[in-house]
Scaffold this motif. Structure first.
Motif, PDB file in Angstrom:
ATOM      1  N   PRO A  36       0.787  -1.242   0.000  1.00  0.00           N
ATOM      2  CA  PRO A  36       0.000   0.000   0.000  1.00  0.00           C
ATOM      3  C   PRO A  36       0.818   1.290   0.000  1.00  0.00           C
ATOM      4  CG  PRO A  36      -0.885  -1.551   1.596  1.00  0.00           C
ATOM      5  CD  PRO A  36       0.397  -2.142   1.075  1.00  0.00           C
ATOM      6  N   GLU A  37       1.886   1.346   0.784  1.00  0.00           N
ATOM      7  CA  GLU A  37       2.681   2.585   0.877  1.00  0.00           C
ATOM      8  C   GLU A  37       3.296   2.943  -0.470  1.00  0.00           C
ATOM      9  OE1 GLU A  37       4.246  -0.451   2.564  1.00  0.00           O
ATOM     10  OE2 GLU A  37       2.386  -0.249   3.682  1.00  0.00           O
ATOM     11  N   ILE A  38       3.731   1.929  -1.201  1.00  0.00           N
ATOM     12  CA  ILE A  38       4.352   2.167  -2.505  1.00  0.00           C
ATOM     13  C   ILE A  38       3.275   2.531  -3.536  1.00  0.00           C
ATOM     14  CG2 ILE A  38       5.782   1.181  -4.340  1.00  0.00           C
ATOM     15  CD1 ILE A  38       7.023  -0.669  -2.203  1.00  0.00           C
ATOM     16  N   ILE A  39       2.168   1.815  -3.517  1.00  0.00           N
ATOM     17  CA  ILE A  39       1.066   2.097  -4.445  1.00  0.00           C
ATOM     18  C   ILE A  39       0.599   3.541  -4.302  1.00  0.00           C
ATOM     19  CG2 ILE A  39      -1.357   1.587  -4.972  1.00  0.00           C
ATOM     20  CD1 ILE A  39      -0.654  -1.379  -4.226  1.00  0.00           C
ATOM     21  N   GLU A  40       0.425   3.989  -3.079  1.00  0.00           N
ATOM     22  CA  GLU A  40      -0.041   5.365  -2.845  1.00  0.00           C
ATOM     23  C   GLU A  40       0.909   6.385  -3.458  1.00  0.00           C
ATOM     24  OE1 GLU A  40      -0.836   5.817   1.359  1.00  0.00           O
ATOM     25  OE2 GLU A  40      -2.862   5.003   1.101  1.00  0.00           O
ATOM     26  N   LEU A  48      -7.523   2.353   0.518  1.00  0.00           N
ATOM     27  CA  LEU A  48      -8.468   2.148   1.606  1.00  0.00           C
ATOM     28  C   LEU A  48      -8.418   0.715   2.111  1.00  0.00           C
ATOM     29  CD1 LEU A  48     -11.519   4.072   0.083  1.00  0.00           C
ATOM     30  CD2 LEU A  48      -9.777   4.942   1.656  1.00  0.00           C
ATOM     31  N   LYS A  49      -8.127  -0.209   1.189  1.00  0.00           N
ATOM     32  CA  LYS A  49      -8.063  -1.624   1.535  1.00  0.00           C
ATOM     33  C   LYS A  49      -7.204  -2.321   0.491  1.00  0.00           C
ATOM     34  CE  LYS A  49     -11.179  -5.623   1.825  1.00  0.00           C
ATOM     35  NZ  LYS A  49     -12.589  -6.030   1.668  1.00  0.00           N
ATOM     36  N   LEU A  50      -6.336  -3.219   0.943  1.00  0.00           N
ATOM     37  CA  LEU A  50      -5.551  -4.032   0.018  1.00  0.00           C
ATOM     38  C   LEU A  50      -5.182  -5.339   0.700  1.00  0.00           C
ATOM     39  CD1 LEU A  50      -4.098  -4.541  -2.647  1.00  0.00           C
ATOM     40  CD2 LEU A  50      -2.126  -3.313  -1.723  1.00  0.00           C
ATOM     41  N   GLU A  51      -5.783  -6.415   0.206  1.00  0.00           N
ATOM     42  CA  GLU A  51      -5.466  -7.755   0.689  1.00  0.00           C
ATOM     43  C   GLU A  51      -4.701  -8.450  -0.437  1.00  0.00           C
ATOM     44  OE1 GLU A  51      -9.476  -8.687   3.243  1.00  0.00           O
ATOM     45  OE2 GLU A  51      -9.622  -8.753   1.048  1.00  0.00           O
ATOM     46  N   SER A  52      -3.382  -8.349  -0.395  1.00  0.00           N
ATOM     47  CA  SER A  52      -2.541  -8.893  -1.465  1.00  0.00           C
ATOM     48  C   SER A  52      -2.384 -10.396  -1.292  1.00  0.00           C
ATOM     49  CB  SER A  52      -1.175  -8.191  -1.459  1.00  0.00           C
ATOM     50  OG  SER A  52      -1.326  -6.857  -1.836  1.00  0.00           O
ATOM     51  N   ARG A  54      -4.526 -14.394  -2.703  1.00  0.00           N
ATOM     52  CA  ARG A  54      -5.580 -15.058  -3.483  1.00  0.00           C
ATOM     53  C   ARG A  54      -6.917 -14.840  -2.784  1.00  0.00           C
ATOM     54  NH1 ARG A  54      -6.035 -19.521  -7.140  1.00  0.00           N
ATOM     55  NH2 ARG A  54      -7.939 -20.679  -6.717  1.00  0.00           N
ATOM     56  N   HIS A  55      -7.916 -14.449  -3.522  1.00  0.00           N
ATOM     57  CA  HIS A  55      -9.259 -14.144  -3.032  1.00  0.00           C
ATOM     58  C   HIS A  55      -9.298 -12.902  -2.153  1.00  0.00           C
ATOM     59  CE1 HIS A  55     -10.488 -17.852  -4.846  1.00  0.00           C
ATOM     60  NE2 HIS A  55      -9.723 -18.563  -4.059  1.00  0.00           N
ATOM     61  N   GLY A  56      -8.254 -12.104  -2.217  1.00  0.00           N
ATOM     62  CA  GLY A  56      -8.238 -10.826  -1.505  1.00  0.00           C
ATOM     63  C   GLY A  56      -8.964  -9.779  -2.335  1.00  0.00           C
ATOM     64  N   SER A  57      -9.071  -8.599  -1.782  1.00  0.00           N
ATOM     65  CA  SER A  57      -9.709  -7.516  -2.526  1.00  0.00           C
ATOM     66  C   SER A  57      -8.974  -6.219  -2.261  1.00  0.00           C
ATOM     67  CB  SER A  57     -11.191  -7.392  -2.146  1.00  0.00           C
ATOM     68  OG  SER A  57     -11.325  -7.076  -0.779  1.00  0.00           O
ATOM     69  N   TYR A  58      -9.326  -5.215  -3.059  1.00  0.00           N
ATOM     70  CA  TYR A  58      -8.709  -3.910  -2.869  1.00  0.00           C
ATOM     71  C   TYR A  58      -9.735  -2.822  -3.118  1.00  0.00           C
ATOM     72  CZ  TYR A  58      -8.350  -3.565  -7.979  1.00  0.00           C
ATOM     73  OH  TYR A  58      -8.637  -3.501  -9.321  1.00  0.00           O
ATOM     74  N   ASN A  73     -12.113  -0.437  -7.349  1.00  0.00           N
ATOM     75  CA  ASN A  73     -11.924  -1.615  -6.511  1.00  0.00           C
ATOM     76  C   ASN A  73     -11.868  -2.865  -7.373  1.00  0.00           C
ATOM     77  OD1 ASN A  73     -14.710  -2.948  -6.703  1.00  0.00           O
ATOM     78  ND2 ASN A  73     -15.198  -0.816  -6.266  1.00  0.00           N
ATOM     79  N   GLY A  74     -11.591  -3.968  -6.712  1.00  0.00           N
ATOM     80  CA  GLY A  74     -11.561  -5.238  -7.421  1.00  0.00           C
ATOM     81  C   GLY A  74     -11.279  -6.392  -6.487  1.00  0.00           C
ATOM     82  N   VAL A  75     -11.233  -7.568  -7.076  1.00  0.00           N
ATOM     83  CA  VAL A  75     -10.956  -8.808  -6.365  1.00  0.00           C
ATOM     84  C   VAL A  75      -9.699  -9.418  -6.970  1.00  0.00           C
ATOM     85  CG1 VAL A  75     -11.799 -11.137  -5.858  1.00  0.00           C
ATOM     86  CG2 VAL A  75     -13.392  -9.209  -5.860  1.00  0.00           C
ATOM     87  N   ILE A  76      -8.822  -9.893  -6.121  1.00  0.00           N
ATOM     88  CA  ILE A  76      -7.599 -10.557  -6.567  1.00  0.00           C
ATOM     89  C   ILE A  76      -7.901 -12.055  -6.643  1.00  0.00           C
ATOM     90  CG2 ILE A  76      -5.182 -11.046  -6.027  1.00  0.00           C
ATOM     91  CD1 ILE A  76      -5.250  -8.284  -4.483  1.00  0.00           C
ATOM     92  N   HIS A  77      -7.898 -12.581  -7.835  1.00  0.00           N
ATOM     93  CA  HIS A  77      -8.235 -13.990  -8.037  1.00  0.00           C
ATOM     94  C   HIS A  77      -7.032 -14.896  -7.902  1.00  0.00           C
ATOM     95  CE1 HIS A  77     -12.396 -13.280  -9.317  1.00  0.00           C
ATOM     96  NE2 HIS A  77     -11.898 -12.124  -9.694  1.00  0.00           N
ATOM     97  N   GLU A  78      -5.866 -14.382  -8.254  1.00  0.00           N
ATOM     98  CA  GLU A  78      -4.645 -15.179  -8.172  1.00  0.00           C
ATOM     99  C   GLU A  78      -3.470 -14.251  -7.910  1.00  0.00           C
ATOM    100  OE1 GLU A  78      -2.501 -18.688 -10.766  1.00  0.00           O
ATOM    101  OE2 GLU A  78      -3.582 -17.138 -11.859  1.00  0.00           O
ATOM    102  N   LEU A  79      -2.584 -14.664  -7.037  1.00  0.00           N
ATOM    103  CA  LEU A  79      -1.378 -13.891  -6.758  1.00  0.00           C
ATOM    104  C   LEU A  79      -0.242 -14.876  -6.515  1.00  0.00           C
ATOM    105  CD1 LEU A  79      -1.020 -10.659  -4.811  1.00  0.00           C
ATOM    106  CD2 LEU A  79       0.559 -12.514  -4.332  1.00  0.00           C
TER     107      LEU A  79
END
Length: 154
Positions: A36-40, A48-52, A54-58, A73-79
């Motif tokens: 998150p710190e780098i993305i910002e 606001l939210k980042l679950e890096s 599988r099945h996480g969301s942002y 926003n979105g859903v992370i299907h694979e990481l």
């Protein structure tokens, strides 16, 4: 000034292919998409939210020059660390539908890496609508900023 991020949008297809080589080690390029710190810093957005995972969301929020807030926003299907991220992307209150993004990270040398993105839209019309926006300019600007910000982390 030459745009370093290449955008390929073939007529009649629902996808955009985006490629960019970075003067960054693979691990740092990948970190730029999951911390998150780098993305910002490079996206100029609030995370606001980042679950890096599988099945996480942002959920991100950006503010335009007029002070209007825009969410996406979105859903992370694979990481798979240092290899790939598959996720959805949806801009809130936008006139186009959710899209799916396949990000593949490739090591070129110890100090260079490449990002290959395939973005798939619901229809050719939705893709073409997105391309009418300053899409290529925005992606190049963001990737230039990513290169600048993350280079300082080496």
């Amino acid at each position: 000034m030459e745009r370093k991020t290449k955008i390929n949008a073939e007529d009649g297809k629902q996808e955009i292919l985006i490629t960019r080589e970075f003067d960054l080690p693979l691990e740092l390029l990948f970190k730029a998409y999951i911390e998150p710190e780098i993305i910002e810093q490079w996206m100029g957005t609030k995370v606001l939210k980042l679950e890096s995972k599988r099945h996480g969301s942002y959920q991100f929020e950006t503010t335009d020059p007029k002070g209007n807030k825009h969410g996406f926003n979105g859903v992370i299907h694979e990481l798979v660390p240092n290899q790939k991220i598959t996720r959805t992307f949806e801009m809130e209150n936008a006139s186009f539908d959710v899209q799916i993004e396949f990000l593949v990270f490739e090591k070129l040398t110890e100090d260079t890496s490449k990002l290959n993105m395939q973005v798939i839209y619901r229809s050719v019309a939705h893709r073409d609508q997105n391309l009418k926006l300053p899409f290529a300019w925005g992606v190049n600007m963001a990737h230039d900023k990513l290169q600048d910000v993350v280079s300082k982390l080496k």
